[in-house]
Scaffold this motif. Structure first.
Motif, PDB file in Angstrom:
ATOM      1  N   CYS A   7     -11.641  40.571  -2.936  1.00 40.13           N
ATOM      2  CA  CYS A   7     -12.673  40.166  -3.709  1.00 40.13           C
ATOM      3  C   CYS A   7     -13.343  41.249  -4.399  1.00 40.13           C
ATOM      4  CB  CYS A   7     -13.558  39.398  -3.016  1.00 40.13           C
ATOM      5  SG  CYS A   7     -15.053  39.001  -3.943  1.00 40.13           S
ATOM      6  N   VAL A   8     -13.609  41.500  -5.529  1.00 38.00           N
ATOM      7  CA  VAL A   8     -14.230  42.620  -6.024  1.00 38.00           C
ATOM      8  C   VAL A   8     -15.760  42.973  -5.546  1.00 38.00           C
ATOM      9  CG1 VAL A   8     -12.919  42.773  -8.201  1.00 38.00           C
ATOM     10  CG2 VAL A   8     -14.916  41.588  -8.346  1.00 38.00           C
ATOM     11  N   PHE A   9     -16.238  41.852  -5.170  1.00 41.18           N
ATOM     12  CA  PHE A   9     -17.886  41.768  -4.683  1.00 41.18           C
ATOM     13  C   PHE A   9     -18.100  42.282  -3.351  1.00 41.18           C
ATOM     14  CE2 PHE A   9     -21.846  39.699  -3.466  1.00 41.18           C
ATOM     15  CZ  PHE A   9     -22.538  40.496  -4.216  1.00 41.18           C
ATOM     16  N   ARG A  10     -16.760  42.443  -2.707  1.00 34.90           N
ATOM     17  CA  ARG A  10     -16.873  42.480  -1.275  1.00 34.90           C
ATOM     18  C   ARG A  10     -17.714  43.858  -0.644  1.00 34.90           C
ATOM     19  NH1 ARG A  10     -13.561  46.252   0.690  1.00 34.90           N
ATOM     20  NH2 ARG A  10     -11.784  46.455  -0.643  1.00 34.90           N
ATOM     21  N   THR A  11     -17.379  44.684  -1.501  1.00 35.22           N
ATOM     22  CA  THR A  11     -18.286  46.044  -0.932  1.00 35.22           C
ATOM     23  C   THR A  11     -19.657  46.015  -0.869  1.00 35.22           C
ATOM     24  OG1 THR A  11     -18.284  46.939  -3.205  1.00 35.22           O
ATOM     25  CG2 THR A  11     -16.616  47.528  -1.732  1.00 35.22           C
ATOM     26  N   ARG A  12     -20.485  44.949  -1.705  1.00 36.64           N
ATOM     27  CA  ARG A  12     -21.885  44.827  -1.809  1.00 36.64           C
ATOM     28  C   ARG A  12     -22.034  43.331  -1.191  1.00 36.64           C
ATOM     29  NH1 ARG A  12     -23.428  45.965  -7.511  1.00 36.64           N
ATOM     30  NH2 ARG A  12     -25.559  46.460  -6.731  1.00 36.64           N
ATOM     31  N   CYS A  13     -21.063  42.679  -0.620  1.00 35.14           N
ATOM     32  CA  CYS A  13     -21.494  41.243  -0.258  1.00 35.14           C
ATOM     33  C   CYS A  13     -22.074  41.235   0.928  1.00 35.14           C
ATOM     34  CB  CYS A  13     -20.194  40.474  -0.165  1.00 35.14           C
ATOM     35  SG  CYS A  13     -20.540  38.852  -0.173  1.00 35.14           S
ATOM     36  N   PRO A  14     -23.171  40.579   1.105  1.00 34.13           N
ATOM     37  CA  PRO A  14     -23.820  40.566   2.746  1.00 34.13           C
ATOM     38  C   PRO A  14     -22.989  39.799   3.694  1.00 34.13           C
ATOM     39  CG  PRO A  14     -25.157  38.998   0.994  1.00 34.13           C
ATOM     40  CD  PRO A  14     -24.061  40.042   0.341  1.00 34.13           C
ATOM     41  N   ILE A  15     -22.170  38.777   3.279  1.00 34.90           N
ATOM     42  CA  ILE A  15     -21.673  37.878   4.003  1.00 34.90           C
ATOM     43  C   ILE A  15     -19.996  38.298   4.060  1.00 34.90           C
ATOM     44  CG2 ILE A  15     -23.190  36.060   3.877  1.00 34.90           C
ATOM     45  CD1 ILE A  15     -20.870  34.474   2.071  1.00 34.90           C
ATOM     46  N   ALA A  16     -19.629  39.611   3.833  1.00 34.68           N
ATOM     47  CA  ALA A  16     -18.125  39.840   3.551  1.00 34.68           C
ATOM     48  C   ALA A  16     -17.452  39.835   4.812  1.00 34.68           C
ATOM     49  CB  ALA A  16     -17.952  41.218   3.026  1.00 34.68           C
ATOM     50  N   GLN A  17     -16.095  39.347   4.855  1.00 34.01           N
ATOM     51  CA  GLN A  17     -15.346  39.260   5.935  1.00 34.01           C
ATOM     52  C   GLN A  17     -14.092  39.996   5.703  1.00 34.01           C
ATOM     53  OE1 GLN A  17     -16.616  37.181   8.697  1.00 34.01           O
ATOM     54  NE2 GLN A  17     -18.484  37.165   7.401  1.00 34.01           N
ATOM     55  N   PRO A  18     -13.374  40.186   6.821  1.00 37.88           N
ATOM     56  CA  PRO A  18     -11.943  40.919   6.604  1.00 37.88           C
ATOM     57  C   PRO A  18     -11.028  40.089   5.581  1.00 37.88           C
ATOM     58  CG  PRO A  18     -12.508  40.576   9.145  1.00 37.88           C
ATOM     59  CD  PRO A  18     -13.567  39.897   8.510  1.00 37.88           C
ATOM     60  N   LEU A  19     -10.786  38.823   5.681  1.00 33.04           N
ATOM     61  CA  LEU A  19     -10.447  38.254   4.630  1.00 33.04           C
ATOM     62  C   LEU A  19     -10.649  38.722   3.206  1.00 33.04           C
ATOM     63  CD1 LEU A  19      -8.183  35.672   3.901  1.00 33.04           C
ATOM     64  CD2 LEU A  19     -10.355  34.512   3.872  1.00 33.04           C
ATOM     65  N   CYS A  20     -11.861  39.030   2.829  1.00 27.19           N
ATOM     66  CA  CYS A  20     -12.341  39.324   1.464  1.00 27.19           C
ATOM     67  C   CYS A  20     -11.585  40.624   0.984  1.00 27.19           C
ATOM     68  CB  CYS A  20     -13.769  39.439   1.421  1.00 27.19           C
ATOM     69  SG  CYS A  20     -14.855  37.968   1.879  1.00 27.19           S
ATOM     70  N   ALA A  21     -10.898  41.446   1.814  1.00 25.48           N
ATOM     71  CA  ALA A  21     -10.458  42.636   1.381  1.00 25.48           C
ATOM     72  C   ALA A  21      -9.204  42.460   1.389  1.00 25.48           C
ATOM     73  CB  ALA A  21     -10.522  43.863   2.470  1.00 25.48           C
ATOM     74  N   LYS A  22      -8.479  41.213   1.820  1.00 22.99           N
ATOM     75  CA  LYS A  22      -6.950  40.873   1.593  1.00 22.99           C
ATOM     76  C   LYS A  22      -6.942  40.172   0.420  1.00 22.99           C
ATOM     77  CE  LYS A  22      -6.129  41.128   6.473  1.00 22.99           C
ATOM     78  NZ  LYS A  22      -6.583  40.442   7.360  1.00 22.99           N
ATOM     79  N   GLU A  23      -7.628  39.066   0.207  1.00 25.91           N
ATOM     80  CA  GLU A  23      -7.355  38.096  -0.597  1.00 25.91           C
ATOM     81  C   GLU A  23      -8.186  37.933  -1.818  1.00 25.91           C
ATOM     82  OE1 GLU A  23      -5.839  34.086   0.172  1.00 25.91           O
ATOM     83  OE2 GLU A  23      -4.766  34.999   2.106  1.00 25.91           O
ATOM     84  N   LYS A  24      -7.872  37.866  -3.204  1.00 25.74           N
ATOM     85  CA  LYS A  24      -8.945  37.597  -4.016  1.00 25.74           C
ATOM     86  C   LYS A  24      -9.101  36.386  -4.232  1.00 25.74           C
ATOM     87  CE  LYS A  24      -9.634  38.994  -8.944  1.00 25.74           C
ATOM     88  NZ  LYS A  24      -9.009  39.948  -9.965  1.00 25.74           N
ATOM     89  N   PRO A  25     -10.600  35.770  -3.872  1.00 24.00           N
ATOM     90  CA  PRO A  25     -10.951  34.192  -3.839  1.00 24.00           C
ATOM     91  C   PRO A  25     -10.594  33.516  -5.204  1.00 24.00           C
ATOM     92  CG  PRO A  25     -12.924  35.651  -3.997  1.00 24.00           C
ATOM     93  CD  PRO A  25     -11.542  36.709  -3.931  1.00 24.00           C
ATOM     94  N   PRO A  26      -9.752  32.449  -5.421  1.00 23.07           N
ATOM     95  CA  PRO A  26      -9.808  31.681  -6.585  1.00 23.07           C
ATOM     96  C   PRO A  26     -11.099  31.209  -6.912  1.00 23.07           C
ATOM     97  CG  PRO A  26      -8.702  30.627  -4.902  1.00 23.07           C
ATOM     98  CD  PRO A  26      -9.308  31.925  -4.241  1.00 23.07           C
TER      99      PRO A  26
END
Lengths: 341, 297
Positions: free
Chosen positions: A302-321
């Motif tokens: 997910c391109v937003f994960r670096t600034r996302c307050p609720i980012a999880q490990p999954l966000c770095a692996k998969e781009k959310p559809p």
């Protein structure tokens, strides 16, 4: 050409007038070294949306997130790298300038900087008449002049000004000239690329109302690009939130403002000032950490994960559809309905 | 309908002031430029009227006077005569014709080639631009004098060859200037607006780009004319310029320089005319630059 112009807003009735599928606009950035292939700058990365006749779609996002590039990609002013742009059933992507000219009269654009978008060496009469000379060369001089005078009245300019030059006008007047030039061919879609961000606030309202009036009386479709959420809220029916060239959320205006699902949208909306000091004081602001990452090396997943307050490990692996999150509400987040603090 | 027509009639009365008109007004307030234009006008008129101003012809010696003869009002040799007894005033004015014509024509040649080439390279951009500008770089590196002398030797001395040779060399700088201006203009939003309207590339160059790059071009043009006149004088000085009995300021100065001590008038008069003309062009160029781009002052 189908006549789909109705004065009422026919939201999502029938087929979309414009449908964009998987639009990508990459700019090759040369590294300056020999034998090193250029790196693609992903200005717009896989954006899809539909636009219906008479509908105004707001496009919001931070500066540098690809809003303007998206608008230009739709109009083929920048050649898209991949994806489809279908206008009333006709594919626009890959058309040469000769074939594209047939569609240009339906598709117009209003620019951000009102003065820079007018040729300083031409009278405004010539500027407004230029679309006529290209698309209706058979018109006589008098007919052309009459049409120019008519459109000038419609956008609130005195027809007596026809022989003046752009530098003799104020910013708001220049933007009216820009609107007149875009409107003179009676287009069906206008891309408004931050049309008011260069104007001061009192003039902004005038121009916005002008665009809205014209939109309603001619059943225009609008793609309204802006970083000002209150303006977008005023003019749009649906809103698309972009971040680093990716769609974060698309929803009806009310649904987006009342129940934003994406953490980025929530942060954006919490930053809009409320014109009531009591409410403004008690408002919960979500402040995003850090800056917009470079589109040359966007984050994985997910391109937003670096600034996302609720980012999880999954966000770095998969781009959310982009998934449905309610009626006419789509969101691109793995955890939009999860309760994470 | 009637109301609109009335509106249009009023419209005729409100005239805007274009950027050109603004520049013209500023130019007219520049004293040095106005004086230069008047002086230059006088020189041009004198050159045109040359045969009617003096009883003497430019190619016929006055057998009844000294070879060379000092200025003499009674015989109507106001500037004196040259080493072959020909009236120097008529010769100076005929020289003005050639020198000014070379200046204007060669500059026009350079203008046409340079503007077209530069605007095309700048507008198309990318690889085409790269190749076109490298060609200019290569031509730049050729020694110009050598090139002109070769032309003269191969094709013989010919006045039109001088125009071509000078114009063909002067366009290089013009092309560079126009290309640079085009690059900056083509990124402006009004060019994108023209694309969005569907204006063809060629029309965009003609209608939107060239009018907006013309300012620096005009300035450079007024500075090229004296440069070309000077180069022609230099070629004539070397004996590669115009052929007798035709003459130019360069030829006259060259002859005058040889007899500087015995007949100084042969050097002074043509030299004054040449210097005056060069001054005028330079002042006009300066004035135009200030007028067309008041921010740069």
């Amino acid at each position: 050409m189908e006549a789909t112009t109705t004065s009422k807003n026919s939201n999502s009735n029938g087929a979309p007038i414009l449908s964009v599928r998987g639009l990508k606009v990459y700019f090759p950035i040369s590294s300056g070294k020999f034998f090193v292939p250029p790196i693609p700058l992903k200005a717009v990365d896989d954006v899809s949306f539909d636009l219906y006749s008479g509908e105004a779609l707001g496009v919001v996002g931070e500066s540098g997130c690809g809003k303007s590039t998206l608008g230009r990609g739709v109009l083929q002013l920048i050649e898209p790298t991949a994806g489809e742009v279908v206008w009333q059933g006709h594919h626009l992507e890959g058309l040469g300038p000769k074939q594209m000219i047939l569609y240009r009269r339906d598709l117009q654009i209003i620019f951000q900087d009102p003065l820079a978008s007018l040729n300083p060496r031409m009278t405004i009469g010539d500027i407004i008449a230029e679309p006529l000379t290209v698309h209706y060369p058979e018109l006589s001089k008098d007919e052309r002049k009459q049409r120019v005078a008519k459109i000038m009245e419609e956008v609130g300019l005195l027809p007596q000004m026809i022989n003046r030059y752009p530098h003799e006008f104020s910013g708001g007047q220049c933007q009216r000239i820009g609107v007149a030039r875009a409107m003179i061919l009676r287009p069906k879609l206008i891309v408004c690329d931050e049309p008011v961000s260069a104007l001061d606030v009192s003039i902004q309202a005038q121009i916005i109302n002008l665009i809205q009036d014209l939109q309603q009386s001619f059943g225009l479709s609008l793609i309204f690009i802006s970083h000002d959420l209150s303006i977008v809220r005023h003019i749009s029916h649906r809103i698309m939130v972009l971040y680093l060239g990716n769609v974060m959320e698309i929803a009806d205006k009310l649904s987006l403002y009342d129940e934003p699902k994406h953490p980025y949208t929530k942060a954006l909306i919490s930053a809009v000032p409320i014109p009531d000091p009591e409410q403004e004081k008690n408002k919960q602001r979500i402040v995003l950490e850090g800056d917009l990452p470079s589109p040359l090396s966007p984050p994985t997943g997910c391109v937003f994960r670096t600034r996302c307050p609720i980012a999880q490990p999954l966000c770095a692996k998969e781009k959310p559809p982009l998934v449905d999150a309610g009626a006419k509400h789509q969101v691109a987040c793995h955890f939009w309905d999860a309760d994470i603090r | 309908m009637k109301d609109q027509l009335n509106g249009l009639e009023i419209a005729e009365t409100v005239k805007g002031r274009s950027l050109w008109q603004d520049a013209m007004r500023r130019l007219m307030h520049n004293k040095a430029a106005v004086v230069s234009m008047v002086l230059l006008g006088i020189i041009v008129i004198l050159a045109i009227l040359a045969p009617y101003l003096s009883p003497w012809a430019y190619d016929e010696p006055d057998w009844g006077y000294d070879f060379p003869g000092a200025p003499n009002g009674e015989l109507k040799h106001w500037f004196g005569t040259d080493g072959n007894g020909r009236d120097l005033m008529v010769r100076t004015l005929f020289g003005a014709r050639i020198s000014l014509m070379v200046g204007v024509l060669a500059t026009t040649v350079s203008l046409l080639i340079g503007v077209t080439y530069g605007a095309t390279a700048g507008f198309l951009g990318g690889r085409i631009d790269n190749v076109m500008m490298r060609i200019v770089d290569i031509l730049y590196s050729l020694p110009f004098m050598f090139f002109v002398i070769l032309l003269m030797v191969f094709f013989g001395r010919n006045i039109f060859l001088i125009f071509v040779a000078l114009g063909a060399v002067e366009w290089l700088t013009m092309a560079r200037i126009v290309r640079g201006q085009t690059l900056s203009v083509k990124k402006k939003e009004f060019i994108e607006a023209a694309h969005a309207i569907g204006v063809s590339n060629w029309k965009i160059i003609i209608r939107h780009i060239i009018p907006n790059v013309l300012g620096p071009v005009i300035v450079y043009m007024t500075l090229t004319i004296p440069q070309v006149i000077l180069t022609e004088s230099f070629l004539s000085f070397l004996g590669l310029g115009v052929q007798e009995p035709l003459t130019s300021w360069g030829v006259l100065i060259s002859e005058g320089a040889k007899q500087m001590e015995s007949a100084p008038w042969m050097l002074i008069f043509p030299a004054v005319f040449l210097a005056l003309t060069l001054f005028c062009f330079n002042f006009i160029g300066d004035g135009l630059r200030d007028a067309l781009d008041p921010k740069d002052r």
